[in-house]
Structure formats: structure tokens, C-alpha cells
Design a protein around this motif. Structure first.
Motif, PDB file in Angstrom:
ATOM      1  N   GLU A 205       0.821  -1.212   0.000  1.00  0.00           N
ATOM      2  CA  GLU A 205       0.000   0.000   0.000  1.00  0.00           C
ATOM      3  C   GLU A 205       0.857   1.265   0.000  1.00  0.00           C
ATOM      4  OE1 GLU A 205      -3.461   2.194  -0.210  1.00  0.00           O
ATOM      5  OE2 GLU A 205      -3.070   0.058  -0.566  1.00  0.00           O
ATOM      6  N   ASP A 206       1.949   1.258   0.788  1.00  0.00           N
ATOM      7  CA  ASP A 206       2.858   2.423   0.821  1.00  0.00           C
ATOM      8  C   ASP A 206       3.479   2.679  -0.548  1.00  0.00           C
ATOM      9  OD1 ASP A 206       2.338   2.827   3.466  1.00  0.00           O
ATOM     10  OD2 ASP A 206       4.174   1.858   4.193  1.00  0.00           O
ATOM     11  N   MET A 207       3.993   1.606  -1.180  1.00  0.00           N
ATOM     12  CA  MET A 207       4.641   1.757  -2.474  1.00  0.00           C
ATOM     13  C   MET A 207       3.636   2.129  -3.563  1.00  0.00           C
ATOM     14  SD  MET A 207       7.873   1.346  -1.916  1.00  0.00           S
ATOM     15  CE  MET A 207       7.495   2.214  -0.377  1.00  0.00           C
ATOM     16  N   LYS A 211       4.021   5.263  -5.719  1.00  0.00           N
ATOM     17  CA  LYS A 211       4.321   4.855  -7.091  1.00  0.00           C
ATOM     18  C   LYS A 211       5.796   4.482  -7.259  1.00  0.00           C
ATOM     19  CE  LYS A 211       0.564   7.598  -9.059  1.00  0.00           C
ATOM     20  NZ  LYS A 211       0.178   8.666 -10.020  1.00  0.00           N
ATOM     21  N   LYS A 212       6.278   3.694  -6.277  1.00  0.00           N
ATOM     22  CA  LYS A 212       7.678   3.256  -6.301  1.00  0.00           C
ATOM     23  C   LYS A 212       7.737   1.734  -6.353  1.00  0.00           C
ATOM     24  CE  LYS A 212       9.610   7.238  -3.868  1.00  0.00           C
ATOM     25  NZ  LYS A 212      10.378   7.709  -2.685  1.00  0.00           N
ATOM     26  N   LEU A 269      11.584  -6.097   0.051  1.00  0.00           N
ATOM     27  CA  LEU A 269      12.455  -4.932  -0.079  1.00  0.00           C
ATOM     28  C   LEU A 269      11.652  -3.747  -0.616  1.00  0.00           C
ATOM     29  CD1 LEU A 269      15.373  -6.821  -1.845  1.00  0.00           C
ATOM     30  CD2 LEU A 269      15.350  -6.121   0.554  1.00  0.00           C
ATOM     31  N   PRO A 270      11.305  -2.784   0.207  1.00  0.00           N
ATOM     32  CA  PRO A 270      10.593  -1.600  -0.281  1.00  0.00           C
ATOM     33  C   PRO A 270      11.523  -0.719  -1.117  1.00  0.00           C
ATOM     34  CG  PRO A 270      10.453  -1.817   2.124  1.00  0.00           C
ATOM     35  CD  PRO A 270      11.501  -2.760   1.653  1.00  0.00           C
ATOM     36  N   ASN A 271      10.948  -0.004  -2.060  1.00  0.00           N
ATOM     37  CA  ASN A 271      11.675   1.003  -2.832  1.00  0.00           C
ATOM     38  C   ASN A 271      12.987   0.441  -3.412  1.00  0.00           C
ATOM     39  OD1 ASN A 271      12.106   3.529  -3.934  1.00  0.00           O
ATOM     40  ND2 ASN A 271      13.030   4.375  -2.074  1.00  0.00           N
ATOM     41  N   THR A 272      12.860  -0.721  -4.061  1.00  0.00           N
ATOM     42  CA  THR A 272      14.036  -1.410  -4.614  1.00  0.00           C
ATOM     43  C   THR A 272      13.804  -1.735  -6.080  1.00  0.00           C
ATOM     44  OG1 THR A 272      14.408  -2.419  -2.441  1.00  0.00           O
ATOM     45  CG2 THR A 272      15.588  -3.364  -4.303  1.00  0.00           C
ATOM     46  N   PRO A 315       3.469  -1.667  -7.262  1.00  0.00           N
ATOM     47  CA  PRO A 315       2.124  -2.141  -6.893  1.00  0.00           C
ATOM     48  C   PRO A 315       1.011  -1.303  -7.520  1.00  0.00           C
ATOM     49  CG  PRO A 315       3.545  -2.033  -4.978  1.00  0.00           C
ATOM     50  CD  PRO A 315       4.283  -1.351  -6.090  1.00  0.00           C
ATOM     51  N   GLN A 316      -0.021  -2.005  -7.953  1.00  0.00           N
ATOM     52  CA  GLN A 316      -1.173  -1.327  -8.544  1.00  0.00           C
ATOM     53  C   GLN A 316      -2.439  -1.652  -7.752  1.00  0.00           C
ATOM     54  OE1 GLN A 316      -0.916   0.812 -11.042  1.00  0.00           O
ATOM     55  NE2 GLN A 316       1.296   0.472 -11.288  1.00  0.00           N
TER      56      GLN A 316
END
Length: 343
Positions: A205-207, A211-212, A269-272, A315-316
Motif C-alpha cells: 500500500e505504501d509503495m 508509485k515506487k 524490499l521496499p523502494n528497490t 504495486p497497482q
């Protein structure tokens, strides 16, 4: 004839005296009943007052003026607030349930004066300015009407409930501990499958909002069944613990490692981006091999190894979560098949 007349007169006097006597008795009886009722009512009233006063003894009561300054306090109040007679309210700072100072205009006495309304069941904290001790009070306030029909005083009735707050904190700590246990793998001590699912949805949800890209890496220990069959389950457990520890150390603060189930692990891994995820997957494989855990029945290495599969995406829709987990799993088993074929 004269004698009979005198006898009649005496009889009449006796009868009249008897009537008067009976009326007097009735009067005395009525007076007695009224007196008895009055005494009974007075006794009940005094008993109620005594009970009220006795109950009030168990509570602190204090009066505050229009500036919020305490002007009077009863003995129970002193017992609750002060360690000795030299202490005053100036030694205490009012705090809220989060431990933050309560502004002067938000103090119960000031709020009561301003709103001209009583306040019930207010939880107020007191923090000692010298030693940091905290006390918690349950407070009731009532505005007092002066002779000039103005409200310029407030009576506060309070009792200490620090023990209730302590009990609440203990229960909260216990609940937090139980929650921690429910989200932790009992063998390796790292987050478990349940934690993985919660964390994946949160990061997803954060990503999505930012939009990362994010990356999901799945890892599986190669030929682990053969390892257990050869070295035993105790050594198998030790192997799992060592691998979990080195995975967490390698990932560090780039993401989070989970025991997905059995000999399978997962990394979020977020933002990777793709380049970083491939590099990290290779680092994880090498870190496990560098542990040099003997695996004599492995078909391609003398030591325990892992295979990895990764997928990177922006993620969409939440409905696609399982699709990407399956994609990483497919990549993992493709890597394992290639490893076997290479042997």
C-alpha cells in the motif's frame, strides 16, 4: 331521694373523669407516635449523613479558586498527594495519558470554571518535578456558586488509581508480548509467515501510494531433506537458525526477512529496483554458502546453499498481491531446476 341524687352526681363525675383520662391517654399515644417517627427520621437522616461523611473520608477533596490555585484540601487529599507536610502542589506537573504536560487553560478546575459545568471521571496524571514519580487520579469537578451568584470556585473530588493504570500497562505489555510471539517464528526468532502477509500488504500500500517499485525474493535451502536425513533434525534446526541469522545480517535495513515455511525464506524490499534486487539476491546466496555448513550429500556443492527467485514491480491493485508472490515462487523453482540440471 337525696342520697340517690348524690350518688348519681358522684357517678357522673367519675364517668367524666374517666373520659378525660382516656382522652389524655389517646393524646399521649398520638404524641408518642409522632415523637417516635421524628426520632426515627432524625436517626435515619443522621445515619445517612454519617455514611456520606464516612465515604467522603476515602476521597481527596480540594477547592480551587478562579486562577486554578488550590485553596483548601482535606486530610485524605494530602495523604494522596503529598509525602510530607512540606510538599505543595507546585511540586507536581499535570500530564495527560501520553505523559505530555497539560496546559493551564486545560486543567480540570479551569475548564469547569469556563464551561460552568461539572466534569466526571477525568483521568489526570501528576508528575513530580524533582524525582519524576507519577501518580494517576480519577477526578470529578463541581463549580461552586458564591453569595453573589458567581462561579469563582471549583470543588474537586479525587482518588488515586495508579494501581489501575499499572495493571492496564501490564496487560498491554502482555498483549504486546503475545502479539510478538504470534508474529515470530519459534525456531529461528525471525518474523513468520503471518507477519510476512501483514507486512507485505502494508508495504504494498505504501509503495502503491508513492508509485515506487518493491521487490519480493523467495529463498529455499537446496536438498534440505537430504541434509536432515543425513545429519538429523537437530542439525537441521541449527542450520535453519544460522541461515536466518545471516540473511537478516545481509539484508540489514534494506528490508525484512521472514521464515515463509519449512526450509523456505522470504525477503521484502521496499523502494528497490530490479538491479538492486538481483545484486542482493546474489549476495544472499553467497552469504549462505560462506557459512560453510557441511552438506556431504548435496549434488553440486560441499556446503549448504540456497536458491533464490525474485520479482520487482510497482504495486497497482491489492488483488494482484498473490500473483506477484506466485511469480517470485516460480522464479525460485526455475532456479532450483536449473541448478539440478547443471549437475
Amino acid at each position: 331521694m337525696h342520697t340517690n341524687s348524690k350518688s348519681h352526681s358522684c357517678l357522673l363525675v367519675i364517668i367524666m373523669m374517666g373520659l378525660l383520662f382516656n382522652i389524655h391517654l389517646v393524646y399521649l399515644l398520638i404524641v408518642g407516635v409522632i415523637y417516635g417517627c421524628s426520632v426515627s427520621h432524625l436517626y435515619k437522616t443522621e445515619r445517612i449523613k454519617a455514611n456520606q461523611q464516612n465515604n467522603l473520608i476515602h476521597f481527596g477533596t480540594a477547592t480551587f479558586n478562579h486562577k486554578g490555585k488550590m485553596t483548601t484540601i482535606n486530610e485524605k487529599g494530602k495523604e494522596i498527594l503529598f509525602a510530607d507536610s512540606s510538599e505543595t502542589m507546585d511540586l507536581w506537573a499535570l500530564i495527560d495519558e501520553y505523559g505530555l504536560p497539560i496546559a493551564q487553560e486545560e486543567r480540570p478546575s479551569i475548564v469547569t470554571l469556563r464551561n460552568k459545568q461539572p466534569m466526571q471521571n477525568q483521568m489526570i496524571g501528576l508528575k513530580h518535578k524533582t524525582n519524576g514519580q507519577e501518580k494517576w487520579l480519577l477526578v470529578h469537578t463541581n463549580p461552586v456558586l458564591s453569595k453573589k451568584s458567581r462561579i469563582d470556585e471549583v470543588v474537586i473530588v479525587f482518588t488515586e488509581v495508579s494501581f489501575l493504570l499499572q495493571y492496564r500497562n501490564e496487560m498491554q505489555n502482555r498483549n504486546n508480548y503475545l502479539k510478538h510471539l504470534s508474529l515470530t517464528d519459534g525456531l529461528t526468532g525471525i518474523p513468520n509467515r503471518r507477519y510476512f502477509e501483514d507486512y507485505l500488504h502494508d508495504i504494498w500500500e505504501d509503495m502503491r501510494k508513492q508509485k515506487k517499485p518493491m521487490t519480493l525474493i523467495m529463498l529455499d535451502i537446496d536438498y534440505f531433506k537430504k541434509f536432515n536425513d543425513t545429519y538429523g533434525h537437530i542439525e537441521g534446526d541449527i542450520c535453519l537458525k544460522k541461515i536466518a541469522k545471516i540473511l537478516e545480517k545481509t539484508v540489514h535495513d534494506l528490508g525484512k526477512v521472514f521464515r515463509y515455511g519449512g526450509e523456505e525464506f522470504a525477503v521484502i524490499l521496499p523502494n528497490t529496483d530490479v538491479h538492486t534486487s538481483k545484486k542482493l539476491a546474489a549476495m544472499l546466496e553467497q552469504a549462505v554458502e560462506d557459512l560453510k555448513i557441511p552438506h556431504s550429500v548435496s549434488t553440486d556443492r560441499a556446503y549448504v546453499t540456497v536458491s533464490t527467485g525474485a520479482t520487482t514491480f510497482v504495486p497497482q491493485d491489492m488483488e494482484n498481491v498473490e500473483k506477484y508472490v506466485q511469480s517470485a515462487d516460480n522464479q525460485l523453482y526455475e532456479a532450483k531446476r536449473n541448478r539440478r540440471q547443471a549437475c
